[in-house]
Design an enzyme around this catalytic site. Structure first.
Site, PDB file in Angstrom:
ATOM      1  N   LYS A 164       4.347   0.776   9.569  1.00 47.43           N
ATOM      2  CA  LYS A 164       4.554   2.034   8.856  1.00 47.43           C
ATOM      3  C   LYS A 164       4.007   3.213   9.657  1.00 47.43           C
ATOM      4  CE  LYS A 164       3.017   0.153   4.979  1.00 47.43           C
ATOM      5  NZ  LYS A 164       2.556  -0.032   3.593  1.00 47.43           N
TER       6      LYS A 164
ATOM      7  N   ARG B 196       4.957 -12.920   9.589  1.00 44.67           N
ATOM      8  CA  ARG B 196       5.703 -11.717   9.240  1.00 44.67           C
ATOM      9  C   ARG B 196       7.026 -11.682   9.983  1.00 44.67           C
ATOM     10  NH1 ARG B 196       3.562  -6.405   9.543  1.00 44.67           N
ATOM     11  NH2 ARG B 196       1.763  -7.128   8.391  1.00 44.67           N
TER      12      ARG B 196
ATOM     13  N   GLU C  93       0.875  -1.165   0.000  1.00 47.65           N
ATOM     14  CA  GLU C  93       0.000   0.000   0.000  1.00 47.65           C
ATOM     15  C   GLU C  93       0.920   1.225   0.000  1.00 47.65           C
ATOM     16  OE1 GLU C  93      -2.757   0.275   3.305  1.00 47.65           O
ATOM     17  OE2 GLU C  93      -3.470   2.203   2.539  1.00 47.65           O
TER      18      GLU C  93
END
Ligand code: ATP
Ligand code: MG
Length: 561
Positions: A280, A270, A44
């Site tokens: 982020k 992850r 994204e």
């Protein structure tokens, strides 16, 4: 979109067969998906990529390469509020820097807005989606909790024609933001909350960085993601574990619309790394609040930060291969990443002499030691790197830490009356110490010099630079960004309180003259000190700035996790 059929099924020799490779092997052996492996990396564009993304990039692009398939770069740009072209450009640069290429397979979810709208209409026509006017709070109340069924919205049985009309008018901008949403009609009693009539579209009057003001309704990530994969013919849609509970929704959507294929979603754990944060949102906060100098601050876990710090992309790829791929959440030690960086730089970087905390040394028998040139090895790991001349002069600098006025037991470096070997340049014996009259700090050492062939007994070798044939350099020394291994461990505690106040220390060093002209981004081993890289932003010819990449010594031990 066509690809030549692939017959290739074996990964690179020696590559561990993690569960995703095994799954792909099984698919190919069973003749599924026309023998193709088509993956994608779907960021994204709402921030810069970090080392966690590198794991996903190496996995997706790596598998595609291994199996002779391809990997798409696709921006999941369905949430314009936080997205920006600045991030789009940065992401491309980072993926390229890591060594991967998407060819012409470069896409945006926003390219599919019209198609996505069409699929939403298809669901409405099939009686599988409806326009709902519950307020956001009521929506939550009606949805309920996993242990009890939710309540059906009064809008749930709205006739198809009315839904089609309202959805079209949502698009036309007739309603206020949040007044209506489009929902899938699935199961308000499902134990999986994602299946309790999830939102597919919402009204949001936000300018989109690509489609401008063309749309005032935007698809939800969950609706757009699976369909984007299907439109592109992705065979293996690899994502992180938190999306496992979303998979039944993706499958439901794809099973009920007329898309050409149904990609298989595969989830993996992850990457979490010690002494840093990875989301982020938190990284953006560190930048905005000025805790770091920017996304590319060399202390950041971002790829641009690591590039500026001097981490070679090959080291990051090796690290990603080493950590493997599993289904279990865990914490990886920063030391393992540093181990890969060090191994790579040890192989490739040129050795240079640099003194970070210079102490002046005057050679007393300077007629013997008068300026001459010594030969220094450029890289003992690489014969082809050759040797270079280094000037030795009657005044040199050594590191303050290599001298002790009152040496503790087993101190083998320089002390009054004691000798050491100088790297490449003979021996030094300390005859006299000159101190500042007021502060008492040692200012100059007066030493006798002996040539390399002399018989001087020493137990240590130290590094040095010539006083006249060296340059000043700013050196930035880095420590962990956080003081604890897991800054997110205590939910009560604000992670910014755990930032290491000493994570950056700047010193004025003396370096071999040639280093003053080194290229931005070039990395060196400063002998006995560590690995350093010319800062690509602040360094100037003649006024070099170096970032410490990683220390010389390895603190990572295999099996120590
Ligand atoms: P963050 O939570 O850090 O903001 P994100 O998951 O929202 O990251 P995206 O841009 O959506 O970021 O991620 C793009 C791809 O990278 C996704 O497929 C995501 O699963 C993967 N990814 C993100 N973070 C990690 C991580 N720490 N380890 C492995 N893969 C990751
Ligand atoms: Mg995300």
């Amino acid at each position: 979109m066509t690809t030549a059929p692939t017959t290739h099924t074996s990964p690179e020799p020696g590559a561990p067969r993690h569960f995703i490779r095994q799954l792909i092997d099984q698919d190919l052996a069973a003749g599924k998906r026309d023998g193709q492996v088509i993956t994608r990396f779907p960021p994204e564009p709402n921030g810069y990529l970090h080392i966690g993304h590198a794991k996903s990039i190496c996995l997706n692009f790596g598998l595609a390469k291994e199996y002779g398939g391809r990997c798409h770069l696709r921006y999941d740009d369905t949430n314009p509020a936080a997205e920006d072209v600045e991030y789009v450009d940065a992401i491309e640069a980072d993926v390229r820097w890591l060594g991967f290429d998407w060819g012409h397979h470069h896409y945006f979810a926003s390219d599919y807005f019209e198609a996505l709208y069409g699929y939403a209409v298809e669901l409405i026509e099939k009686g599988l989606a409806y326009v709902c006017d519950l307020s956001a709070e009521a929506f939550k109340d009606y949805r309920g909790v996993p242990t009890r069924p939710g309540t059906e919205s009064p809008s749930r049985n709205r006739p198809v024609a009315e839904n089609l009309d309202l959805f079209q008018r949502m698009r036309a901008g007739e309603f206020a933001d949040g007044q209506y949403v489009l929902r899938a009609k699935i199961d308000m009693a499902s134990p999986n909350l994602h299946l309790r009539d999830p939102t597919l579209y919402r009204i949001k009057r936000i300018h989109h960085h690509r489609t401008g003001d063309q749309w005032c309704i935007y698809p939800m990530y969950d609706f757009a993601h699976g369909i984007s994969d299907a439109i592109e013919g992705i065979t293996h849609s690899i994502c992180t574990l938190e999306f496992e509970v979303h998979r039944p929704l993706y499958d439901w959507i794809l099973d009920h619309i007329s898309v050409p294929c149904h990609p298989q979603q595969i989830e993996f754990a992850r990457l979490n790394l010690t002494y840093t944060v990875m989301s982020k949102r938190r990284l953006l906060n560190l930048v905005r609040e000025g805790y770091v100098s920017g996304w590319d601050d060399p202390r950041m876990p971002t790829l641009c930060g690591m590039r500026r710090r001097g981490y070679p992309p090959a080291a990051i790829r090796t690290f990603c291969e080493t950590i493997g791929v599993t289904k279990y959440d865990s914490m990886t030690e920063m030391e393992l990443l540093e181990h890969s960086v060090r191994a790579e730089l040890n192989r490739t970087s040129l050795r240079r002499l640099a003194v970070l905390d210079p102490l002046r040394v005057v050679i007393t028998n300077s007629e013997d030691a008068e300026r001459h040139v010594v030969e220094a090895v450029n890289n003992p790991e690489d014969e082809t790197a050759g040797k270079r001349p280094v000037a030795f002069t009657s005044e040199i600098y050594i590191d303050r830490a290599d001298f002790a006025e009152e040496p503790p037991p087993k101190y083998f470096r320089l002390a009054p009356g004691k000798s050491v070997r100088l790297r490449y340049a003979g021996f030094l014996t300390c005859e006299r110490v000159e101190k500042d009259a007021v502060t008492g700090t040692v200012q100059t050492l007066y030493c006798r010099w002996d040539p390399p062939e002399a018989k001087v007994k020493v137990k240590a070798t130290i590094h040095w630079v010539s006083a006249s044939a060296s340059a000043c350099a700013e050196v930035r020394l880095y420590d962990r960004l956080f003081t604890v291994a897991d800054p997110m461990d205590d939910p009560e505690r604000d992670y910014t309180e755990l930032i290491n106040p000493d994570s950056l220390r700047v010193v004025q060093a003396r370096v071999e003259s040639a280093l003053a002209e080194a290229e931005p981004g070039e990395a060196f081993q400063f002998e006995r000190v560590g690995y350093f890289c010319v800062d690509a932003k602040d360094s100037r010819p003649g006024a070099p700035v170096f970032n410490q990449v990683v220390a010389l010594k390895d603190s990572w031990k295999p099996g120590k996790t």
